[in-house]
Scaffold this motif. Structure first.
Motif, PDB file in Angstrom:
ATOM      1  N   PHE A  70      11.394 174.523 -20.006  1.00 21.26           N
ATOM      2  CA  PHE A  70      11.363 174.511 -21.466  1.00 21.26           C
ATOM      3  C   PHE A  70      10.818 175.829 -22.016  1.00 21.26           C
ATOM      4  CE2 PHE A  70      12.051 170.027 -20.882  1.00 21.26           C
ATOM      5  CZ  PHE A  70      12.715 169.639 -22.022  1.00 21.26           C
ATOM      6  N   GLU A  71       9.739 176.329 -21.435  1.00 19.35           N
ATOM      7  CA  GLU A  71       9.141 177.583 -21.911  1.00 19.35           C
ATOM      8  C   GLU A  71      10.068 178.762 -21.652  1.00 19.35           C
ATOM      9  OE1 GLU A  71       5.471 177.433 -19.810  1.00 19.35           O
ATOM     10  OE2 GLU A  71       4.631 175.892 -21.128  1.00 19.35           O
ATOM     11  N   THR A  72      10.734 178.760 -20.510  1.00 20.68           N
ATOM     12  CA  THR A  72      11.654 179.855 -20.186  1.00 20.68           C
ATOM     13  C   THR A  72      12.837 179.871 -21.139  1.00 20.68           C
ATOM     14  OG1 THR A  72      11.005 179.767 -17.859  1.00 20.68           O
ATOM     15  CG2 THR A  72      13.071 180.874 -18.366  1.00 20.68           C
ATOM     16  N   TYR A  73      13.359 178.679 -21.474  1.00 24.42           N
ATOM     17  CA  TYR A  73      14.487 178.650 -22.405  1.00 24.42           C
ATOM     18  C   TYR A  73      14.084 179.222 -23.762  1.00 24.42           C
ATOM     19  CZ  TYR A  73      18.503 177.314 -25.110  1.00 24.42           C
ATOM     20  OH  TYR A  73      19.602 177.374 -25.923  1.00 24.42           O
ATOM     21  N   LEU A  74      12.884 178.903 -24.217  1.00 23.10           N
ATOM     22  CA  LEU A  74      12.431 179.480 -25.490  1.00 23.10           C
ATOM     23  C   LEU A  74      12.312 180.995 -25.384  1.00 23.10           C
ATOM     24  CD1 LEU A  74       9.680 177.237 -27.108  1.00 23.10           C
ATOM     25  CD2 LEU A  74      12.002 177.658 -27.876  1.00 23.10           C
ATOM     26  N   ASP A  75      11.971 181.486 -24.208  1.00 25.64           N
ATOM     27  CA  ASP A  75      11.791 182.928 -24.007  1.00 25.64           C
ATOM     28  C   ASP A  75      13.127 183.664 -23.928  1.00 25.64           C
ATOM     29  OD1 ASP A  75      10.303 185.314 -23.484  1.00 25.64           O
ATOM     30  OD2 ASP A  75      10.749 185.074 -21.346  1.00 25.64           O
ATOM     31  N   VAL A  76      14.114 183.070 -23.206  1.00 25.20           N
ATOM     32  CA  VAL A  76      15.379 183.778 -22.990  1.00 25.20           C
ATOM     33  C   VAL A  76      16.527 183.247 -23.836  1.00 25.20           C
ATOM     34  CG1 VAL A  76      14.752 184.476 -20.646  1.00 25.20           C
ATOM     35  CG2 VAL A  76      15.983 182.342 -20.991  1.00 25.20           C
ATOM     36  N   GLY A  77      16.453 181.992 -24.300  1.00 23.76           N
ATOM     37  CA  GLY A  77      17.483 181.438 -25.168  1.00 23.76           C
ATOM     38  C   GLY A  77      18.810 181.165 -24.498  1.00 23.76           C
ATOM     39  N   SER A  78      18.822 181.078 -23.175  1.00 23.79           N
ATOM     40  CA  SER A  78      20.068 180.875 -22.439  1.00 23.79           C
ATOM     41  C   SER A  78      19.816 179.919 -21.287  1.00 23.79           C
ATOM     42  CB  SER A  78      20.569 182.217 -21.902  1.00 23.79           C
ATOM     43  OG  SER A  78      21.508 182.035 -20.871  1.00 23.79           O
ATOM     44  N   VAL A  79      20.694 178.925 -21.144  1.00 23.66           N
ATOM     45  CA  VAL A  79      20.547 177.982 -20.039  1.00 23.66           C
ATOM     46  C   VAL A  79      20.798 178.696 -18.716  1.00 23.66           C
ATOM     47  CG1 VAL A  79      21.419 175.849 -19.001  1.00 23.66           C
ATOM     48  CG2 VAL A  79      21.168 176.003 -21.472  1.00 23.66           C
ATOM     49  N   ALA A  80      21.816 179.556 -18.674  1.00 22.53           N
ATOM     50  CA  ALA A  80      22.137 180.272 -17.434  1.00 22.53           C
ATOM     51  C   ALA A  80      20.963 181.152 -16.988  1.00 22.53           C
ATOM     52  CB  ALA A  80      23.395 181.113 -17.623  1.00 22.53           C
ATOM     53  N   ALA A  81      20.345 181.845 -17.929  1.00 26.72           N
ATOM     54  CA  ALA A  81      19.187 182.684 -17.584  1.00 26.72           C
ATOM     55  C   ALA A  81      17.999 181.826 -17.164  1.00 26.72           C
ATOM     56  CB  ALA A  81      18.810 183.575 -18.764  1.00 26.72           C
ATOM     57  N   THR A  82      17.851 180.649 -17.775  1.00 28.32           N
ATOM     58  CA  THR A  82      16.780 179.734 -17.395  1.00 28.32           C
ATOM     59  C   THR A  82      16.990 179.244 -15.968  1.00 28.32           C
ATOM     60  OG1 THR A  82      16.524 179.018 -19.688  1.00 28.32           O
ATOM     61  CG2 THR A  82      15.609 177.581 -18.007  1.00 28.32           C
ATOM     62  N   VAL A  83      18.233 178.900 -15.619  1.00 23.46           N
ATOM     63  CA  VAL A  83      18.555 178.466 -14.256  1.00 23.46           C
ATOM     64  C   VAL A  83      18.212 179.569 -13.270  1.00 23.46           C
ATOM     65  CG1 VAL A  83      20.471 177.884 -12.705  1.00 23.46           C
ATOM     66  CG2 VAL A  83      20.352 176.859 -14.971  1.00 23.46           C
ATOM     67  N   GLU A  84      18.608 180.776 -13.602  1.00 28.31           N
ATOM     68  CA  GLU A  84      18.367 181.910 -12.694  1.00 28.31           C
ATOM     69  C   GLU A  84      16.877 182.139 -12.489  1.00 28.31           C
ATOM     70  OE1 GLU A  84      17.526 185.814 -11.492  1.00 28.31           O
ATOM     71  OE2 GLU A  84      17.538 185.471 -13.642  1.00 28.31           O
ATOM     72  N   ARG A  85      16.096 182.064 -13.559  1.00 29.47           N
ATOM     73  CA  ARG A  85      14.648 182.264 -13.440  1.00 29.47           C
ATOM     74  C   ARG A  85      13.970 181.129 -12.674  1.00 29.47           C
ATOM     75  NH1 ARG A  85      11.923 184.936 -18.822  1.00 29.47           N
ATOM     76  NH2 ARG A  85      13.221 186.794 -18.896  1.00 29.47           N
ATOM     77  N   MET A  86      14.429 179.894 -12.889  1.00 31.14           N
ATOM     78  CA  MET A  86      13.843 178.761 -12.160  1.00 31.14           C
ATOM     79  C   MET A  86      14.099 178.896 -10.661  1.00 31.14           C
ATOM     80  SD  MET A  86      14.470 175.395 -14.497  1.00 31.14           S
ATOM     81  CE  MET A  86      13.491 174.358 -13.403  1.00 31.14           C
ATOM     82  N   ASN A  87      15.324 179.245 -10.295  1.00 33.18           N
ATOM     83  CA  ASN A  87      15.648 179.401  -8.881  1.00 33.18           C
ATOM     84  C   ASN A  87      14.896 180.577  -8.267  1.00 33.18           C
ATOM     85  OD1 ASN A  87      17.365 177.176  -8.788  1.00 33.18           O
ATOM     86  ND2 ASN A  87      19.130 178.375  -9.440  1.00 33.18           N
ATOM     87  N   ARG A  88      14.766 181.668  -9.032  1.00 33.65           N
ATOM     88  CA  ARG A  88      14.033 182.835  -8.539  1.00 33.65           C
ATOM     89  C   ARG A  88      12.548 182.523  -8.358  1.00 33.65           C
ATOM     90  NH1 ARG A  88      13.399 187.538 -12.136  1.00 33.65           N
ATOM     91  NH2 ARG A  88      15.036 186.466 -13.239  1.00 33.65           N
ATOM     92  N   ALA A  89      11.998 181.653  -9.229  1.00 36.59           N
ATOM     93  CA  ALA A  89      10.586 181.285  -9.143  1.00 36.59           C
ATOM     94  C   ALA A  89      10.324 180.278  -8.017  1.00 36.59           C
ATOM     95  CB  ALA A  89      10.110 180.710 -10.478  1.00 36.59           C
ATOM     96  N   GLY A  90      11.382 179.784  -7.377  1.00 37.22           N
ATOM     97  CA  GLY A  90      11.206 178.887  -6.239  1.00 37.22           C
ATOM     98  C   GLY A  90      11.276 177.407  -6.563  1.00 37.22           C
TER      99      GLY A  90
END
Length: 194
Positions: A70-90
């Motif tokens: 939820f916090e990442t989506y507010l930061d980047v505004g994109s579901v695809a970017a949120t997915v990428e950051r979640m996977n990168r964060a482990g």
């Protein structure tokens, strides 16, 4: 002719029974939802309560991943970017063992999984009931794991992005030919601006 008549009557009765069963199942699901109970399935961030059917318990290991999404989506505004950051964060999707003993390992998150997560009112302790003017929200029997204000801000950003077809978090830089000093007025010699 008699055989076809009997067969037609039996098929009509079978169809009627199928539709009745479907209607009863639907009514039971709606009734459980109105009482705030979970209707089944695995939900990232929660575990099924083994003692009370329809209740969810927060999974402390996954709560951080839900709030990170939820916090990442507010930061980047994109579901695809949120997915990428979640996977990168482990962070990994829910792993569990089914009632039949089959183990499902949690792999990387996908677009549809995160999109559904960001829209799911179960994370704020609510259940959605289909209504004539859109879904009606009722309190769930479990407490939420996402701050309702954070949830609402994500919903507003998602709705705005869907309406505009543009990510409202990123800045658009417009370049106008007439405001860049590229054209000069023939009369006064000054730059023409748009």
């Amino acid at each position: 002719p008699h055989g076809r008549l009997i067969m037609t009557i039996l098929m009509a009765l079978a169809q009627f029974e199928r539709e009745q069963t479907s209607e009863r199942t639907h009514d039971a699901v709606v009734a459980r939802t109105e009482r705030g109970l979970w209707n089944g399935g695995r939900l990232f961030g929660f575990d099924l309560d083994p003692d009370r059917k329809g209740y969810l318990l927060p999974n402390e290991a996954e709560v951080g991943g839900v709030n990170f999404a939820f916090e990442t989506y507010l930061d980047v505004g994109s579901v695809a970017a949120t997915v990428e950051r979640m996977n990168r964060a482990g962070y990994r999707a829910k792993s569990f063992t089914s009632r039949r003993g089959k183990t499902h390992t949690g792999g990387e998150f996908a677009f549809s999984t995160v999109h559904q997560m960001l829209k799911n009112v179960a994370y704020i302790g609510k259940r959605a009931i289909p209504g004539p003017d859109g879904p009606l929200l009722v309190d769930a029997v479990w407490s939420g794991i996402v701050d309702p204000d954070l949830f609402e801000r994500v919903q507003a950003l998602m709705a705005g992005n869907a309406r505009s077809g543009h990510n409202a978090v990123t800045h658009i830089s417009h370049t106008y030919v007439l405001s860049g000093g590229l054209t000069i007025c023939g009369r006064c010699g000054g730059a023409i601006e748009g």
